[in-house]
Structure formats: structure tokens, C-alpha cells
Write a protein that holds these residues in place. Structure first.
Motif, mmCIF file in Angstrom:
data_model
loop_
_atom_site.group_PDB
_atom_site.id
_atom_site.type_symbol
_atom_site.label_atom_id
_atom_site.label_comp_id
_atom_site.label_asym_id
_atom_site.label_seq_id
_atom_site.Cartn_x
_atom_site.Cartn_y
_atom_site.Cartn_z
ATOM 1 N N ASP A 145 -15.465 -38.820 63.467
ATOM 2 C CA ASP A 145 -14.170 -39.114 64.077
ATOM 3 C C ASP A 145 -13.947 -38.085 65.180
ATOM 4 N N HIS A 146 -12.924 -38.290 65.996
ATOM 5 C CA HIS A 146 -12.653 -37.295 67.028
ATOM 6 C C HIS A 146 -11.154 -37.045 67.182
ATOM 7 N N ILE A 147 -10.852 -35.906 67.795
ATOM 8 C CA ILE A 147 -9.484 -35.538 68.160
ATOM 9 C C ILE A 147 -9.444 -35.458 69.681
ATOM 10 N N ASN A 148 -8.591 -36.245 70.290
ATOM 11 C CA ASN A 148 -8.471 -36.253 71.747
ATOM 12 C C ASN A 148 -7.486 -35.158 72.159
ATOM 13 N N TYR A 149 -7.942 -33.908 72.070
ATOM 14 C CA TYR A 149 -7.076 -32.790 72.422
ATOM 15 C C TYR A 149 -6.793 -32.759 73.923
ATOM 16 N N ALA A 150 -7.721 -33.257 74.735
ATOM 17 C CA ALA A 150 -7.510 -33.289 76.188
ATOM 18 C C ALA A 150 -6.306 -34.155 76.541
ATOM 19 N N GLY A 151 -6.035 -35.167 75.725
ATOM 20 C CA GLY A 151 -4.848 -35.998 75.916
ATOM 21 C C GLY A 151 -4.996 -37.129 76.903
ATOM 22 N N MET A 152 -6.053 -37.107 77.702
ATOM 23 C CA MET A 152 -6.258 -38.184 78.664
ATOM 24 C C MET A 152 -6.954 -39.366 77.991
ATOM 25 N N ASN A 153 -6.797 -40.543 78.611
ATOM 26 C CA ASN A 153 -7.378 -41.745 78.033
ATOM 27 C C ASN A 153 -7.974 -42.600 79.147
ATOM 28 N N PHE A 201 -4.825 -51.667 73.985
ATOM 29 C CA PHE A 201 -4.362 -51.171 72.691
ATOM 30 C C PHE A 201 -5.509 -51.267 71.676
ATOM 31 N N VAL A 202 -6.485 -50.402 71.822
ATOM 32 C CA VAL A 202 -7.716 -50.460 71.033
ATOM 33 C C VAL A 202 -7.521 -49.816 69.664
ATOM 34 N N ASN A 203 -7.950 -50.511 68.636
ATOM 35 C CA ASN A 203 -7.923 -49.970 67.276
ATOM 36 C C ASN A 203 -9.060 -48.957 67.140
ATOM 37 N N MET A 204 -8.727 -47.699 66.827
ATOM 38 C CA MET A 204 -9.745 -46.650 66.754
ATOM 39 C C MET A 204 -10.100 -46.247 65.323
ATOM 40 N N VAL A 205 -9.638 -47.013 64.339
ATOM 41 C CA VAL A 205 -10.032 -46.747 62.953
ATOM 42 C C VAL A 205 -11.518 -47.075 62.810
#
Length: 264
Positions: free
Chosen positions: A126-134, A145-149
Motif C-alpha cells: 500500500d502507499h501513503i501519498n504524503y506529497a499530496g499531489m494526484n 474517482f478511482v477506488n484505491m482499495v
């Protein structure tokens, strides 16, 4: 079909690819495992990575690995190069146009967990998007609206774990924290990453995972651990050190990736 996809088919043929593989810092030698390889410079493909980071290739390879026809991107463009989180979107859309159903990602990362030492591999769970950008900011459709589970495919992770055992090394799983870079993290930021539940930190991959799921691809990713995070060891953290240490992880990936591709 995109213009780059048409160019690639004209040069390399129309046979679909099974997967696309993106290589991280110091890992471009994995592309040498391919056979019947056609090499196409990124400069000939509109929208492909145009920046430059030492330790990354600048070619697209089309050929065979593990009995499957695949595409290998020998380098990526990072957010820190131009401030564009969606920089890899044209290249990954092209891979989907060429028939890819699976996206395999590699990177070099710093460990914040003593279980993962320099030279080890860490399978990303799994990942944490600490950068905050998408990379989907600005996408006008509801597909954004992508499901990231379970965005890191459970079946591919299980196969990789089993294959690694056959190569006599343990492939542990962990959470990857995306830090924008290009400066390395501070000691305080590494401590924050630990408290947030990360096991490794790096400057790539998360945007490509988001894009891969957006495109309907199965996604798998693995980090080559090149150093411990700031303050966790006495080593001098540098990009030169990253490229040097990535070679150890590359030797393990040279066994693992072809075997995984064979099971796609």
C-alpha cells in the motif's frame, strides 16, 4: 489509438503486449534480460518522459521476457523534475493502447524499518501519498474517482512472495510513502513517516499506481532498498549512493521479475 502507440506498432509490430514494466533508479540493467528486443528512444514518442535523472534510461524496449511480450520503460519522469504529477500518463495510456493488462513498477527507496536493510527488496502492499499531489487532477470525467482499495494486486503479491521463496530470499511487504523530493527527507520527516505507518520512503511510483488503476490495469510494485532513512544510520545519503546500492536489488529483481511475468 494514440499517436505514440501507432508509432510503436509501426516499428515493433502489432502483436499486443501482456505487461508494461517501469524501471527505477539504477535498475535499467533489468531490461537486458529481454530477447528479440526493439529499442525506441523516448524522444521519438510524443508525451514520453523528457526529463533527465542519472541512473534512468531513456528508451522504450519491446520484446520478450518470461515467455511474454512486454514493454519496458527504462526510466520514468518524476514529479520533482517539472512539478507535474501526471507526467507518466501519456506513456502509461500508450501501454494500455498496446494491450497491456498489467503494470509492474520498480523503484529505489529508503527504508524506515529495520526489517528492510540496504540490498533488500520490499514488496509494496500500500502507499501513503504524503506529497499530496494526484495525477488525475484536471481529469474531467467521473473516472477520476478511482477506488484505491487493494490497488497493489493481491494475487500478484502472493505470486511474487512464493517465487522469492524459491530463490531463497524473503520478500517482505510494506507501505511506501511518496515524498515529492528532490531533496531527501529530514530526520524529523523520517520520524513522521514511521509514525504514519510507512516502511519505506521514495520519490516516485504512487502517481503511476493511481494512473494504472485509472486505466484498469493490475498493478504490482517492488522497492529496491538502497539506504536507511535520515537519522537511522551513519551512512551518507546521496543519489550516487542510491545508484550504487540499487545494483544489489537489481540482481534479485532479475530473477523475480521474469518469473513473475511468466505467471501473468
Amino acid at each position: 489509438m494514440s499517436k505514440p502507440a501507432k508509432t510503436i506498432r509501426k516499428i515493433a509490430g502489432n502483436e499486443p503486449i501482456a505487461a508494461a514494466l517501469v524501471l527505477g533508479s539504477g535498475l535499467s540493467s533489468i531490461g537486458e534480460l529481454m530477447t528479440d528486443t526493439v529499442t525506441i528512444p523516448y524522444s521519438e514518442l510524443k508525451g514520453f518522459p523528457g526529463g533527465g535523472v542519472s541512473g534512468h534510461g531513456r528508451d522504450l524496449l519491446i520484446g520478450f521476457m518470461g515467455g511474454k511480450r512486454i514493454a519496458v520503460l527504462t526510466g520514468r519522469e518524476h514529479y520533482y523534475e517539472h512539478g507535474n504529477a501526471s507526467a507518466m500518463r501519456p506513456a502509461l495510456e500508450t501501454m494500455a493502447d498496446l494491450g497491456a493488462q498489467t503494470l509492474l513498477l520498480t523503484n529505489s527507496a529508503g527504508s524506515v524499518d529495520s526489517r528492510f536493510q540496504p540490498g533488500d527488496l520490499m514488496l509494496i502492499s500500500d502507499h501513503i501519498n504524503y506529497a499530496g499531489m494526484n495525477p488525475l487532477i484536471g481529469e474531467p470525467t467521473d473516472r477520476r474517482f478511482v477506488n484505491m482499495v487493494n490497488c497493489y494486486d493481491l494475487d500478484l503479491r502472493a505470486k511474487a512472495t512464493r517465487l522469492a521463496q524459491g530463490f531463497d530470499y524473503t520478500l517482505g511487504e510494506g507501505v511506501y510513502l511518496w515524498y515529492s523530493g528532490p531533496s531527501f527527507e529530514t530526520v524529523a520527516e523520517i520520524q513522521m513517516a514511521i509514525r504514519l505507518g510507512a516502511n519505506a520512503v521514495g520519490m516516485s511510483t504512487a502517481p503511476e499506481v493511481i494512473l494504472g488503476r485509472f486505466l484498469g490495469l493490475r498493478v504490482w510494485a517492488c522497492s529496491s532498498v538502497t539506504n536507511m532513512g535520515a537519522g537511522l544510520s551513519s551512512e551518507n545519503i546521496s543519489h550516487k549512493h542510491t545508484k550504487h546500492m540499487a545494483v544489489q536489488g537489481a540482481e534479485k529483481l532479475k530473477k523475480l521479475i521474469p518469473a513473475l511475468v511468466e505467471e501473468l
